[in-house]
Scaffold this motif. Structure first.
Motif, mmCIF file in Angstrom:
data_model
loop_
_atom_site.group_PDB
_atom_site.id
_atom_site.type_symbol
_atom_site.label_atom_id
_atom_site.label_comp_id
_atom_site.label_asym_id
_atom_site.label_seq_id
_atom_site.Cartn_x
_atom_site.Cartn_y
_atom_site.Cartn_z
ATOM 1 N N GLY A 1 0.814 -1.214 0.000
ATOM 2 C CA GLY A 1 0.000 0.000 0.000
ATOM 3 C C GLY A 1 0.843 1.257 0.000
ATOM 4 N N LEU A 2 1.948 1.252 0.747
ATOM 5 C CA LEU A 2 2.836 2.404 0.788
ATOM 6 C C LEU A 2 3.397 2.709 -0.592
ATOM 7 N N LEU A 3 3.947 1.684 -1.251
ATOM 8 C CA LEU A 3 4.520 1.894 -2.582
ATOM 9 C C LEU A 3 3.449 2.308 -3.583
ATOM 10 N N THR A 4 2.258 1.742 -3.473
ATOM 11 C CA THR A 4 1.168 2.087 -4.387
ATOM 12 C C THR A 4 0.762 3.545 -4.231
ATOM 13 N N ASP A 5 0.629 4.005 -2.996
ATOM 14 C CA ASP A 5 0.244 5.397 -2.751
ATOM 15 C C ASP A 5 1.296 6.363 -3.269
ATOM 16 N N ILE A 6 2.563 6.055 -3.001
ATOM 17 C CA ILE A 6 3.625 6.953 -3.470
ATOM 18 C C ILE A 6 3.692 6.947 -4.985
ATOM 19 N N ALA A 7 3.510 5.762 -5.584
ATOM 20 C CA ALA A 7 3.569 5.659 -7.045
ATOM 21 C C ALA A 7 2.454 6.459 -7.712
ATOM 22 N N ALA A 8 1.346 6.633 -7.025
ATOM 23 C CA ALA A 8 0.279 7.471 -7.573
ATOM 24 C C ALA A 8 0.699 8.933 -7.609
ATOM 25 N N HIS A 9 1.650 9.286 -6.753
ATOM 26 C CA HIS A 9 2.147 10.662 -6.650
ATOM 27 C C HIS A 9 3.309 10.910 -7.590
ATOM 28 N N ARG A 10 4.227 9.926 -7.685
ATOM 29 C CA ARG A 10 5.396 10.028 -8.569
ATOM 30 C C ARG A 10 5.915 8.622 -8.829
ATOM 31 N N PRO A 11 6.565 8.385 -9.965
ATOM 32 C CA PRO A 11 7.084 7.054 -10.255
ATOM 33 C C PRO A 11 8.085 6.611 -9.184
ATOM 34 N N VAL A 12 8.122 5.310 -8.945
ATOM 35 C CA VAL A 12 9.004 4.751 -7.923
ATOM 36 C C VAL A 12 9.875 3.657 -8.547
ATOM 37 N N LEU A 13 11.169 3.726 -8.244
ATOM 38 C CA LEU A 13 12.100 2.664 -8.615
ATOM 39 C C LEU A 13 12.647 2.077 -7.319
ATOM 40 N N LEU A 14 12.362 0.797 -7.086
ATOM 41 C CA LEU A 14 12.850 0.095 -5.901
ATOM 42 C C LEU A 14 13.916 -0.895 -6.343
#
Length: 1013
Positions: free
Chosen positions: A156-169
């Protein structure tokens, strides 16, 4: 000339163009909302980190949030979720309001990120002892949510942040990942959908040996559509030469370049180290360890002493720790560290010192003398004891104490580490710590052992953690060992719990029910005459469930009713709810459906109030079973959906009941015609039993087959076979779907073989699965009917007689299954009656002409909600109507079957319907009428199959496309084309098509020109 290699990031990236392009493409897709993952593999030193650095810079330049974490080789036990904690750690103090809110709204993250959420967990990272050997014991709740809440929180954390800006883990060195980290990664990759998220995980290919725990997980992950693999191979000779030339600070002789390129075998790190070790152009060392250590020989004694101290730590080491362990003065330590950093042996990372490459650390550690190694581990252990280090403190203390053979210190540290791992939702790590404690138990003097711990407790803990981490066989083994530790003077309550633990570990494993009966009998004997208590209530509830499983219904009811009474008397709502579920299931068996459902609803409510989510999910499962058994598909689907949501809310999506709810829900979606567009099975977390995940695969398989995805279906079929004995429901699915797969492929002999193999297996395994013979027999009979029809068309009487005999044998087995099987609801339900009707109708086709009345009955019986199966019967019903001269009614049935097949994208059924309509000259709504067959004034040399192949070639199809449309292999298509060209005297495909048109063997469609190839 002094040759000191530059760090990899200091030179241009050599080669790796294709790999970098694929990684960037994956990130670009993630930016568009197509979440994905890349598994980057390669040998140690091949350049994985450098490539990931380039990707991170690319993503950062496009405004993405880049999160990076690394696994460490801390050997036994490991630190749960270490790379995730490192990657997500900065988010706990992020200033971005979106990120901060995403972290704050998920309390479960406190297990991994203590700063993320003030609360009890944030203040219990280190539990101090009150005496030298005392180990705090934290009572475990009756139902443990485990690691699953944390998994959902991270997703859920990664999904919420990804809605705000792209995420590379980015997760590096996955081959060192602990079990909890592997579980979490597997969970995340299985849930990648439309997030703007790319996960890249790297691992050393050569370290993932056959028994490595990561190997099985990789096999599972690569099947996911969102996961791709990028393998980093050694550099080719030209690229390696360019790399060596770019690496040096000055010109190199051709001899040196050739030697380094040859010895490095294309490994960039090896080349860098070889180049650094040949300052005077001397002969190069033969082995890698010698190469690495030879380079270090140029360092001062103090620098080498510091390197040895860091190698023992196995992680980044602070300056203060080095000063203590290396036993150097401050100035000497500074100079030694400066020298090591300048020579690119060490790097400064987050305020500590670590080796630039893990191979250096391994080489130095392996070169230590035994006594030297023991002393340094002891020094680290002493420092850890003196200075609490927060999260992972006890695991580190246990590791260093074990390596220094200080078992007296290691034992309590291991138990505290296990307790911490459990709080963090990492039962696999907890299990390993307890197992290590068991290994050294006898080596610790009795007087030095923790006062509240004995071997019985360790064995019980090991059994519990093995069960919660998905290792049922080990759970049983430890539970048996715990029972073996019971003595005449053992506390009664402990003895009861030990026997009940064994019964529970046996109860859910196929073929162990008799042992479970004996174990719970031992527990019951100890409390039968005791006063009501929570322990007694749980024994009674467990006993009731086990007795029901062996059809001792009356005793099960008595035990469950007593459990309810005891539970209410002592306030054990969890035990009461568990017993109510058994009572509800017994009511269902007795045909008292409304009473059963009332009890099950009550059980679910009580379990929720008691915060016993596993019991609540079990109640919803049985309630769904009740609806499903009576053909109330809508209510069953709704109940399963409620259970699925509840499992997600409580973090139990991957629990046994969470998986069962999803499996049943998917099966009912198949029946109701609500087919998902892609697999919803997900990849299992590594901690979840493969037997349980096979249930999801078995539920998905019928949809794969019905859609004509024969390649993937065959692969899934093979994967299910090893799980038949552990989970017989997979045998039912594999037998039924496997027979249908072979039927659509035209291999009727294989279809019969698969169905009969499953029937024989289930009959021999357990008579309780006898009813499955109805559906399996019906599938086999369809293939037998096709064999009989083919024999009649050929005039092959022996083949017809053999098919009739086999059909009579199979329908007899179906009828026997109906007569002797014991339906859960007491009488054969709608699904069983429908498959019986289909079996009877199909059997009639095997012995003679089809009977329209029998097929009409089958169509009606499947009307309870089994949309696809009803469409199959309508197709067969239409063929029976055509046989008795009723094309009008046949057209209605074909139209209905075609509409369903089109909507579901059930291609084999759709094509079968269209083929029958074409042969009967029946127009289907929305389907263009094919041109009439051409008049042929000459003898037609082509067979029907050859003409079918040539017709599709004329439309421009490739051999592969023709094979897919006709359900034959690409090689078979090629053979048919060769025969066609030989018969027509053609040398090319296009010439064969042209000759066929000219001779009237094919009718040219309007507006269609001859294919030119």
């Amino acid at each position: 000339m002094r040759l000191v290699p530059r760090l990899g990031s200091g030179i241009p990236l050599v080669a790796r163009v294709d790999e970098l392009r694929r990684l960037r493409a994956g990130f670009t897709r993630a930016e568009r909302g197509e979440a994905g993952a890349v598994l980057l593999s390669g040998d140690a030193g091949v350049g994985k980190t450098r490539l990931l650095t380039e990707l991170a810079e690319f993503a950062d330049g496009r405004g993405a949030l880049v999160l990076t974490g690394r696994c460490l080789d801390v050997r036994e036990g490991g630190l749960p979720y270490l790379p995730f904690a490192e990657a997500l750690g900065p988010l706990a103090t992020a200033e971005d309001p979106v990120v901060a809110e995403a972290v704050r709204s998920r309390p479960a993250l406190a297990r991994m990120l203590p700063l993320a959420q003030p609360g009890p967990l944030a203040h219990t990272e280190y539990v101090p002892v009150t005496s030298e050997h005392e180990v705090p014991y934290r009572p475990r709740p009756e139902q443990d949510l485990g690691q699953l809440q944390l998994f959902d929180a991270v997703l859920g954390l990664l999904t919420d942040i990804a809605a705000h800006r792209p995420v590379l883990l980015v997760l590096e060195d996955l081959h060192w990942a602990d079990g909890s980290t592997r579980n979490l990664l597997s969970f995340l990759l299985s849930r990648l959908r439309a997030q703007r998220l790319l996960i890249v995980a790297s691992y050393r290919e050569e370290d993932v040996h056959r028994r490595h725990p990561l190997r099985g997980m990789l096999v599972e992950l690569v099947r996911l559509p969102a996961v791709t693999q990028v393998e980093l191979h050694p550099l080719k000779e030209a690229d390696a030469r360019a790399f060596v030339e770019a690496l040096a600070d000055g010109p190199l002789s051709p001899e040196v370049i050739a030697s380094v390129v040859e010895r490095s075998e294309g490994n960039p790190f090896f080349a860098e180290e070889l180049l650094a070790s040949c300052e005077d152009h001397e002969d190069l060392p033969a082995g890698l360890a010698e190469v690495l250590l030879a380079r270090l020989e140029r360092l001062s004694p103090d620098a080498r002493r510091v390197l040895r101290a860091i190698s023992v730590a196995g992680e980044s080491v602070s300056h203060a720790a080095l000063a203590e362990v290396a036993a150097l003065a401050e100035d000497e330590l500074d100079e030694a560290l400066r020298e090591a950093v300048q020579h690119h042996v060490l790097v400064v990372e987050k305020g500590g010192y670590t080796f630039r490459h893990a191979l250096l650390q391994e080489a130095v550690y392996g070169d230590l003398l035994p006594g030297e190694r023991t002393r340094m581990h002891a020094a680290y252990a002493a420092r850890i004891q003196r200075i609490p280090q927060g999260r992972g403190h006890d695991a580190k203390l246990a590791y260093h104490s074990l390596q220094s053979r200080d078992f007296t210190t290691a034992l309590p540290a291991l138990l505290l580490a296990a307790d911490e791992a459990e709080r963090l939702g990492a039962p696999g790590a907890a299990l390993r710590h307890v197992e290590q404690a068991l290994e050294i138990w006898d080596a610790v003097p009795a007087a030095a052992r923790p006062q509240d711990v004995d071997e019985l407790r360790l064995l019980a803990e090991a059994s519990y953690f093995a069960g919660t981490s998905g290792e049922p066989d080990r759970s049983i083994a430890y539970a048996r060992s715990a029972v073996g530790e019971l003595r005449a003077d053992t506390d009664l309550e402990r003895a009861v719990k030990t026997w009940r633990r064994l019964a529970e570990s046996l109860m859910n494993v196929e073929g162990r029910i008799d042992e479970a009966v004996e174990a719970i009998g031992q527990a019951w004997e100890l409390v039968a005459d005791a006063k009501p208590s929570k322990t007694r209530a749980w024994v009674l509830a467990t006993r009731a469930a086990i007795l029901r499983a062996i059809d001792r219904y009356e005793e099960a009811r008595q035990s469950a009713e007593t459990a309810v009474a005891d539970g209410r008397a002592v306030g054990s709502a969890g035990a009461e709810a568990s017993a109510l579920i058994t009572l509800g299931a017994l009511d269902d068996n007795a045909g008292e459906f409304e009473e059963a459902r009332a009890r099950l609803r009550d059980a679910g409510r009580k379990a929720r109030e008691a915060d016993a989510p596993n019991v609540e999910l079990r109640a919803l499962c049985h309630l769904g079973f009740s609806y499903e058994d009576h053909g109330e598909i809508g209510q069953a689907i709704g109940t399963y959906e409620r259970g699925i949501r509840r499992a997600e809310e409580t973090g139990l999506t991957w629990s046994a009941y969470g998986l069962e709810l999803r499996a049943r829900h998917l099966l009912l979606r198949y029946q109701s015609g609500d087919w998902p567009s892609e697999s919803v099975t997900g990849a299992p977390a590594r901690g979840v039993s493969s037997v349980l995940t096979a249930r999801m695969t078995a539920s998905w398989l019928p949809i794969v087959v019905a859609r004509g995805q024969f390649g993937p279906a065959g692969k899934l079929l093979a994967e299910l076979r090893p799980h038949w004995r552990a989970e017989p429901l997979t045998a039912i699915a594999a037998g039924g779907a496997g027979a249908e797969l072979a039927y659509w492929q035209g291999d009727h002999e294989l279809a019969v073989k698969r169905a009969r193999e499953a029937m024989d297996f289930l009959d021999a395994l357990d008579q309780g699965y006898r009813l499955s013979g109805i559906r399996l027999g019906a599938g086999a009979l369809a293939a037998v009917a096709a064999q009989a029809l083919a024999g009649r068309l050929r005039g092959d009487e022996p083949a017809v007689s053999a098919a009739v005999e086999l059909g009579e044998e199979l329908i007899a087995r179906v009828r026997k299954a109906v007569a002797l099987g014991r339906p859960r609801s007491g009488s054969l339900g709608p699904e069983g009656r429908a498959w019986l009707a289909r079996a009877e109708a199909t059997a009639r086709c095997a012995v003679g002409e089809p009977d329209p009345e029998l097929w009409a009955r089958a169509v009606a019986e499947f009307g309870y909600g089994a949309v696809y199966e009803q469409a199959v019967c309508r197709w067969q019903y239409a063929e029976a109507l055509l046989a008795v001269g009723e094309p009008g009614r046949a057209a209605e049935e074909l139209a209905g079957a075609h509409e369903t097949a089109e909507r579901l994208r059930a291609l084999p059924l759709r094509d079968a319907v269209r083929d029958l309509a074409r042969r009967a000259r029946i127009e289907l709504p929305g389907v263009a009428v094919e041109a009439p067959a051409p008049r042929r004034d000459t003898v037609d040399p082509l067979t029907e199959r050859e003409r079918a192949v040539l017709e599709r070639v004329a439309l421009g199809r490739t051999n592969r496309q023709v094979g897919e449309e006709l359900y034959i292999s690409e090689k078979t298509v090629s053979v048919h084309l060769s025969r066609v060209m030989a018969k027509l005297g053609a040398t090319r495909r296009a010439e064969a098509v042209a000759i066929a048109y000219d001779r009237g063997l094919l009718m040219r469609p309007a507006g269609q020109s001859v294919v030119r190839t």
